[in-house]
Motif scaffolding. Sequence first.
Motif, mmCIF file in Angstrom:
data_model
loop_
_atom_site.group_PDB
_atom_site.id
_atom_site.type_symbol
_atom_site.label_atom_id
_atom_site.label_comp_id
_atom_site.label_asym_id
_atom_site.label_seq_id
_atom_site.Cartn_x
_atom_site.Cartn_y
_atom_site.Cartn_z
ATOM 1 N N ASP A 97 0.945 -1.021 -0.113
ATOM 2 C CA ASP A 97 -0.202 -0.042 -0.056
ATOM 3 C C ASP A 97 0.727 1.309 0.025
ATOM 4 O O ASP A 97 0.439 2.242 -0.502
ATOM 5 N N VAL A 98 1.828 1.414 0.745
ATOM 6 C CA VAL A 98 2.823 2.481 0.919
ATOM 7 C C VAL A 98 3.569 2.661 -0.505
ATOM 8 O O VAL A 98 3.841 3.898 -0.874
ATOM 9 N N ALA A 99 3.944 1.660 -1.131
ATOM 10 C CA ALA A 99 4.772 1.739 -2.254
ATOM 11 C C ALA A 99 3.816 2.038 -3.391
ATOM 12 O O ALA A 99 4.282 3.073 -4.203
ATOM 13 N N ALA A 100 2.465 1.708 -3.389
ATOM 14 C CA ALA A 100 1.563 2.438 -4.288
ATOM 15 C C ALA A 100 1.392 3.871 -4.075
ATOM 16 O O ALA A 100 1.101 4.491 -5.017
ATOM 17 N N TYR A 101 1.311 4.132 -2.750
ATOM 18 C CA TYR A 101 1.122 5.491 -2.460
ATOM 19 C C TYR A 101 2.222 6.396 -3.038
ATOM 20 O O TYR A 101 1.910 7.541 -3.479
ATOM 21 N N VAL A 102 3.224 5.929 -2.633
ATOM 22 C CA VAL A 102 4.700 6.820 -3.154
ATOM 23 C C VAL A 102 4.549 6.851 -4.649
ATOM 24 O O VAL A 102 4.765 8.077 -5.108
ATOM 25 N N LEU A 103 4.360 5.585 -5.413
ATOM 26 C CA LEU A 103 4.370 5.887 -7.062
ATOM 27 C C LEU A 103 3.194 6.840 -7.388
ATOM 28 O O LEU A 103 3.602 7.739 -8.262
ATOM 29 N N GLU A 104 2.232 6.662 -6.761
ATOM 30 C CA GLU A 104 1.156 7.763 -6.910
ATOM 31 C C GLU A 104 1.204 9.189 -6.695
ATOM 32 O O GLU A 104 1.151 10.060 -7.409
ATOM 33 N N GLN A 105 2.132 9.345 -5.648
ATOM 34 C CA GLN A 105 2.484 10.916 -5.172
ATOM 35 C C GLN A 105 3.434 11.332 -6.141
ATOM 36 O O GLN A 105 3.500 12.393 -6.519
ATOM 37 N N ALA A 106 4.455 10.398 -6.402
ATOM 38 C CA ALA A 106 5.625 10.878 -7.377
ATOM 39 C C ALA A 106 4.935 11.266 -8.881
ATOM 40 O O ALA A 106 5.226 12.211 -9.281
ATOM 41 N N GLU A 107 3.917 10.605 -9.155
ATOM 42 C CA GLU A 107 3.178 10.963 -10.527
ATOM 43 C C GLU A 107 2.628 12.495 -10.575
ATOM 44 O O GLU A 107 2.401 12.971 -11.351
ATOM 45 N N LYS A 108 1.995 12.603 -9.080
ATOM 46 C CA LYS A 108 1.361 13.861 -8.823
ATOM 47 C C LYS A 108 2.452 14.982 -8.447
ATOM 48 O O LYS A 108 2.026 16.162 -8.136
ATOM 49 N N ASP A 109 3.596 14.769 -8.395
ATOM 50 C CA ASP A 109 4.648 15.568 -8.277
ATOM 51 C C ASP A 109 4.611 16.056 -6.567
ATOM 52 O O ASP A 109 4.697 17.098 -6.068
ATOM 53 N N TRP A 110 3.863 15.031 -5.683
ATOM 54 C CA TRP A 110 3.620 15.195 -4.386
ATOM 55 C C TRP A 110 2.935 16.370 -3.819
ATOM 56 O O TRP A 110 3.092 17.105 -3.232
ATOM 57 N N ARG A 111 1.889 16.804 -4.674
ATOM 58 C CA ARG A 111 0.820 17.678 -4.608
ATOM 59 C C ARG A 111 -0.557 17.349 -4.171
ATOM 60 O O ARG A 111 -1.007 16.294 -4.286
#
Length: 111
Positions: A97-111
């Motif tokens: 779950d945290v790995a998926a979250y990190v990738l998702e946030q990286a795609e959004k540039d952590w915004r």
Amino acid sequence: MQKLLRLILLVLLILTTAFTLPVSAVDTANGTAVFSVHCAGCHINGGNIVRRGKNLKKKALKKYSMDSIEAITSIVTNGKSNMSAYKDRLTEQQIQDVAAYVLEQAEKDWR
């Protein structure tokens, strides 16, 4: 004719069930919670307070070949250098779950 149709449908059902791999659903909402408790201290907003260049931004993840679920789950599980291992503190599902979250946030540039 109906028997033949039923037989075909049964065969299709069996083949679909037999050759479909199980899907492990990730829960990015849970990943958010795991990240805020275990990761945000060093990686607030995708940064890295210990080693600035080794952040969780898309460019850095790609540069260090950490831009996949497998790579992130591996480092979260086993640690590396200054990164602690979490295999004894988090479940496999929490790590996914945290790995998926990190990738998702990286795609959004952590915004």
